[in-house]
Design a protein around this motif. Structure first.
Motif, short mmCIF file in Angstrom:
data_model
loop_
_atom_site.label_atom_id
_atom_site.label_comp_id
_atom_site.label_asym_id
_atom_site.label_seq_id
_atom_site.Cartn_x
_atom_site.Cartn_y
_atom_site.Cartn_z
N ASN A 1 0.81 -1.22 0.00
CA ASN A 1 0.00 0.00 0.00
C ASN A 1 0.84 1.26 0.00
OD1 ASN A 1 -2.40 -1.45 -0.03
ND2 ASN A 1 -2.60 -1.46 2.20
N ILE A 2 2.00 1.23 0.63
CA ILE A 2 2.83 2.45 0.65
C ILE A 2 3.76 2.53 -0.55
CG2 ILE A 2 2.74 2.56 3.16
CD1 ILE A 2 5.52 1.44 3.30
N GLY A 3 3.67 1.55 -1.45
CA GLY A 3 4.38 1.64 -2.72
C GLY A 3 5.74 0.98 -2.76
N LEU A 4 6.09 0.19 -1.75
CA LEU A 4 7.37 -0.50 -1.77
C LEU A 4 7.24 -1.82 -2.53
CD1 LEU A 4 8.59 -0.01 1.92
CD2 LEU A 4 9.33 1.23 -0.11
N SER A 5 8.36 -2.31 -3.05
CA SER A 5 8.34 -3.58 -3.78
C SER A 5 8.36 -4.74 -2.80
CB SER A 5 9.56 -3.65 -4.71
OG SER A 5 10.76 -3.61 -3.96
N ASP A 6 8.08 -5.93 -3.33
CA ASP A 6 8.05 -7.13 -2.49
C ASP A 6 9.41 -7.44 -1.89
OD1 ASP A 6 5.39 -7.48 -3.01
OD2 ASP A 6 5.70 -8.91 -4.64
N GLN A 7 10.48 -6.94 -2.51
CA GLN A 7 11.81 -7.21 -2.00
C GLN A 7 12.03 -6.61 -0.61
OE1 GLN A 7 11.17 -6.28 -5.07
NE2 GLN A 7 11.97 -7.95 -6.32
N TRP A 8 11.19 -5.65 -0.23
CA TRP A 8 11.32 -5.00 1.07
C TRP A 8 10.67 -5.80 2.19
CZ3 TRP A 8 14.00 -0.81 2.71
CH2 TRP A 8 14.57 0.01 1.73
N GLN A 9 9.92 -6.85 1.82
CA GLN A 9 9.10 -7.54 2.82
C GLN A 9 9.91 -8.06 3.99
OE1 GLN A 9 6.69 -10.66 1.20
NE2 GLN A 9 5.97 -11.37 3.17
N PHE A 10 11.00 -8.79 3.71
CA PHE A 10 11.77 -9.39 4.79
C PHE A 10 12.53 -8.33 5.59
CE2 PHE A 10 11.42 -12.75 1.55
CZ PHE A 10 10.80 -13.73 2.32
N THR A 11 13.00 -7.29 4.90
CA THR A 11 13.72 -6.23 5.61
C THR A 11 12.80 -5.48 6.57
OG1 THR A 11 15.20 -5.97 3.71
CG2 THR A 11 15.14 -4.17 5.32
N VAL A 12 11.63 -5.11 6.08
CA VAL A 12 10.68 -4.38 6.93
C VAL A 12 10.22 -5.26 8.08
CG1 VAL A 12 8.41 -3.30 6.99
CG2 VAL A 12 9.93 -2.87 5.06
N LYS A 13 10.00 -6.55 7.83
CA LYS A 13 9.58 -7.47 8.88
C LYS A 13 10.65 -7.53 9.97
CE LYS A 13 7.73 -11.22 7.45
NZ LYS A 13 7.57 -12.59 6.88
N ALA A 14 11.91 -7.61 9.55
CA ALA A 14 13.00 -7.66 10.53
C ALA A 14 13.06 -6.37 11.35
CB ALA A 14 14.33 -7.90 9.82
N ILE A 15 12.84 -5.23 10.69
CA ILE A 15 12.89 -3.95 11.40
C ILE A 15 11.77 -3.87 12.44
CG2 ILE A 15 12.58 -1.46 11.13
CD1 ILE A 15 13.96 -1.72 8.40
N VAL A 16 10.57 -4.29 12.06
CA VAL A 16 9.44 -4.24 12.99
C VAL A 16 9.68 -5.16 14.18
CG1 VAL A 16 7.00 -4.80 13.26
CG2 VAL A 16 7.77 -3.55 11.24
#
Length: 358
Positions: free
Chosen positions: A305-320
């Motif tokens: 929804n915020i416009g990031l690609s799927d490649q960000w999924q694991f990175t954002v998950k780790a950050i959260v």
């Protein structure tokens, strides 16, 4: 005394859940800001409850089932890395049994396929527990063995193929159907969650789990059958993984031994940690685990929804996960908020007369 203890435990429980709830609310607020209130507001379409958040809950149902079983295992100071493979085995057994039947729409065949799959996965879970409790094998090693061999077992069941169930088969209703407009996977996950909460919080089972996880030797000396409890929680974890595999296979109408439930064990462990359960065993929080699962499910939609690609999924998950882990750490919070804490006032100086008198 009991009332005071209950208040202390309730305060501890609230503190543990506060940070995951806060993170979930922030994620929901971000999605509402980007997509509007349609993200959270459900609606009925073609007799089925729909909406972005409802879809998140439906997709997260298999992960919730596995994470609930993982919570009980971690409460006893264990770990189960084989749940992804058990997921694949359950799906393979059910789908292969159905396509080997003469009539895929027969209720008896569907019941037999589901029953065989659940019994098999429960036996596999009990085997893991036996390896840990009675043979003294480390949980990570015992379950890693099945994690590696499990998908091979699933391939042997299916003959290396991907068995596909007909769309007309009632089996697919486990993943695609609805009851009173609510998707069936949500009903199943909610029922298992409620059953485990009742068993662990309304009976002595929860206290026994925490005793075994907190100090296995002391619990054994106190007369608690710690080995039996260990086998039981691994059995429940295997059963939950098998049920999750059935939902996944019913949703897709097939069983992929190679990719079904792949790495779902890592998401389950993350959900348990986000929910506040310690990997060192002891106290556990099933509601916190459920919140952690919803956080992980919401993250995927948030990234899109915020416009990031799927490649960000694991990175954002780790950050959260990193942020939640820090917020749950008393040492980190004490370090961050230390400058804002009031220092105790210095004691008032004694009058000169008292000093002279001494």
């Amino acid at each position: 005394m009991n009332n005071a203890l209950n208040r202390v435990l309730a305060n501890q429980y609230a503190r543990r859940l506060m940070w995951p709830v806060l993170v979930l609310l922030v994620l929901i607020a971000v999605n509402i800001a980007v997509t509007g209130f349609d993200f959270i507001w459900p609606h009925v379409s073609d007799g089925r409850l729909s909406g972005a958040f409802v879809n998140i809950l439906r997709r997260s149902a298999p992960l919730l089932l596995i994470a609930l079983g993982m919570t009980l295992v971690i409460a006893t100071k264990g770990i189960d890395l084989s749940v992804g493979a058990v997921y694949a085995i359950g799906a393979a057994i059910a789908c292969q049994t159905i396509i080997d039947g003469t009539d895929q729409s027969a209720a008896g065949l569907i019941f037999r396929a589901v029953a065989i799959a659940l019994v098999a996965t429960a036996v596999i879970g009990a085997w893991n527990g036996t390896m840990v409790a009675y043979f003294g094998i480390q949980p990570i090693v015992a379950t890693l063995i099945l994690m590696i061999a499990g998908r091979g077992i699933a391939q042997l069941v299916t003959g290396g193929q991907i068995p596909k169930v007909q769309d007309s088969s009632p089996f697919t209703e486990l993943g695609r159907g609805e009851i009173l407009t609510v998707p069936v996977p949500i009903w199943i996950a909610a029922a298992v969650f409620a059953a485990l909460v009742l068993l662990t919080r309304r009976t002595a089972l929860g206290m026994l789990l925490e005793a075994v996880g907190g100090n296995p030797e002391a619990s054994r000396l106190a007369g608690i059958r710690s080995k039996g409890i260990t086998v039981l929680v691994y059995l429940v974890c295997g059963l939950c993984a098998g049920l999750a595999g059935l939902i996944g296979a019913a949703n897709l109408g097939s069983a992929d031994a190679n990719n079904g439930g792949l790495w779902i064990e890592l998401d389950a462990i993350l959900a348990v940690v986000i929910g506040g359960t310690s990997l060192l065993g002891g106290r556990f929080y099933l509601l916190g685990t459920a919140i952690g699962v919803v956080i992980i499910g919401t993250l995927g939609d948030t990234i899109i929804n915020i416009g990031l690609s799927d490649q960000w999924q694991f990175t954002v998950k780790a950050i959260v996960v990193f942020i939640v882990a820090l917020l749950q750490s008393p040492e980190f919070r004490a370090w961050v908020f230390k400058p804002f804490k009031r220092r105790p006032a210095a004691p008032a100086a004694a009058p000169a007369e008292e000093v002279l008198a001494k």
